[in-house]
Scaffold this active site. Sequence first.
Site, PDB file in Angstrom:
ATOM      1  CD  GLN A 171      16.398 -38.222  -0.854  1.00 44.47           C
ATOM      2  OE1 GLN A 171      17.053 -38.239   0.498  1.00 44.47           O
ATOM      3  NE2 GLN A 171      17.570 -37.924  -2.477  1.00 44.47           N
ATOM      4  CD  GLU A 182      13.721 -34.307  -5.144  1.00 45.34           C
ATOM      5  OE1 GLU A 182      13.481 -35.386  -5.953  1.00 45.34           O
ATOM      6  OE2 GLU A 182      15.092 -33.996  -4.376  1.00 45.34           O
ATOM      7  CD  GLU A 194      22.171 -39.771  -5.743  1.00 46.51           C
ATOM      8  OE1 GLU A 194      21.299 -40.021  -6.318  1.00 46.51           O
ATOM      9  OE2 GLU A 194      21.571 -39.013  -5.274  1.00 46.51           O
ATOM     10  CE  LYS A 220      22.304 -33.469  -4.333  1.00 46.37           C
ATOM     11  NZ  LYS A 220      22.168 -34.542  -3.293  1.00 46.37           N
ATOM     12  NE  ARG A 245      20.292 -30.642  -2.382  1.00 46.47           N
ATOM     13  CZ  ARG A 245      21.892 -30.667  -1.490  1.00 46.47           C
ATOM     14  NH1 ARG A 245      22.945 -29.850  -1.533  1.00 46.47           N
ATOM     15  NH2 ARG A 245      21.753 -31.460  -0.258  1.00 46.47           N
ATOM     16  CE  LYS A 255      18.682 -37.971  -7.397  1.00 54.05           C
ATOM     17  NZ  LYS A 255      19.098 -38.063  -6.286  1.00 54.05           N
TER      18      LYS A 255
HETATM   19  C1  2PG Z   1      19.502 -35.959  -3.287  1.00 59.43           C
HETATM   20  C2  2PG Z   1      18.915 -35.020  -2.979  1.00 59.43           C
HETATM   21  C3  2PG Z   1      17.864 -35.159  -4.346  1.00 59.43           C
HETATM   22  P1  2PG Z   1      18.062 -33.725  -1.153  1.00 59.43           P
HETATM   23  O1  2PG Z   1      20.013 -36.624  -1.999  1.00 59.43           O
HETATM   24  O2  2PG Z   1      19.705 -36.633  -4.478  1.00 59.43           O
HETATM   25  O3  2PG Z   1      16.704 -36.067  -4.387  1.00 59.43           O
HETATM   26  O4  2PG Z   1      18.010 -34.652  -2.292  1.00 59.43           O
HETATM   27  O5  2PG Z   1      18.373 -32.226  -2.312  1.00 59.43           O
HETATM   28  O6  2PG Z   1      17.276 -33.350   0.625  1.00 59.43           O
HETATM   29  O7  2PG Z   1      19.204 -33.471  -0.835  1.00 59.43           O
HETATM   30 MG    MG Z   2      21.447 -38.692  -3.376  1.00 58.87          MG
END
Ligand code: 2PG
Ligand code: MG
Length: 424
Positions: free
Chosen positions: A162, A204, A284, A336, A365, A387
């Site tokens: 990702q 992103e 991650e 988050k 996010r 991040k």
């Molecule tokens: C993640 C986030 C940010 P998402 O997986 O760490 O890159 O993605 O907000 O889509 O969960």
């Molecule tokens: Mg992630």
Amino acid sequence: MSRIKHVHARRIWDSRGRPTVEVDIITESGALGRGIAPAGASRGTREAIELRDGGTRFGGLDVLHAVQGIQQEIAPALVGLEVADQTKLDAILIALDGTADKSRLGGNALIATSLAALHAAAAQAQLPLWRYLSNDRPVQLPLPQVQIFGGGAHADRRVDVQDFMVIATGARSFVEAMEMTAEVYRHAGLLMKKRGASQGIADEGGWWPAFAHNEEALDVLVMSIEAAGFVPGQDVSIALDIAASEFGQNGRYTLGLEKMELDTDGLIEKLLRWIDKYPIVSIEDPVAEDDAKGMIAFTNAVNGRVQVVGDDYLVTNAKLVQEAAKQKACNAVLIKPNQAGTITETLSALTAAQEAGYATIVSARSGETEDVAIVHLATGWNAGQLKVGSFARSERMAKWNEGIRVETTAPHPQGFAWRALQRI
Ligand code: 2PG
Ligand code: MG
């Protein structure tokens, strides 16, 4: 000290053009705080649930019920409450919702309200948010993880991994980290064009990569670092978000790009080979959120050589962090706020991680807004890392630019957390 006078909610739009919740809280003395809920695309199943209206309008993603819940239930419960009493306020939100996963009033409604109150309390104290949160403890600007290529759920699964990110491990200030990242991002774009691999920009802001396999992204990333004039692994290193829950469960992983199916051991071996071959310092969600055995095995196999970050695996949950620490799964956690649903629960996850000796990374996010609160949370809570996504698009740049403002406006934090990764 001042009491809450008004709570006002509205629907606004996020960086993907989707509806989201915004809340204004105004105190009796006129201080205003505004909170906005972000939204993920690769979500952990144990995250606080976003309340969406369903149906066909805006693909079922409207948030009018969440907004209504704030106006009809949350606002009357909060008016008259001391705005600085975040713990009490969040406890009221949790009790009002009354579900374990925040599905009745919605994690999106709760986090926007909780953040609005936090902003209002800082405004009331006439302090920048990071300073309000620091409580006069010495804190540092966070070390940034910045995406260069976007894949997985953020780029139609064009590549399996990702986030291909960089960390300016040689930077000695936030401003310098931004300068170094800007050069790597620019050179990556030029290289992509040359190879005919450039297909625009992912969710992103990272380059949308038309690569033949996942390793090509790693090769081009190393070439971009070199082309920018930096030494890979010294000046600039690599961080990956595998987001493995998106392509695997029950110990089976399907890499679409390589047309390959792997079991947990196979995936771990592949990642260990990458760690040997490339200047990777952080990984991650290396395995899926249901793969506790895999996470423990991977953490054990890397043995502190790289940061192992739990995102979908730990979903900003203090209990899950404590359990993982006992089992020796991961050595770092992504934080988050909207995974938890309130600021108080977000802070307990961060505190649990710090007590367990885990590194902490406050994260945006994939669906974001102009809200820059996470930069202040990362700094004021002394998280060490941040991040945000890539180095393009204003919902991302707003955060990086806010970090620059915090670093260059007196009174400053006590330096920059360039050693954050050395704690692992
Ligand atoms: C993640 C986030 C940010 P998402 O997986 O760490 O890159 O993605 O907000 O889509 O969960
Ligand atoms: Mg992630």
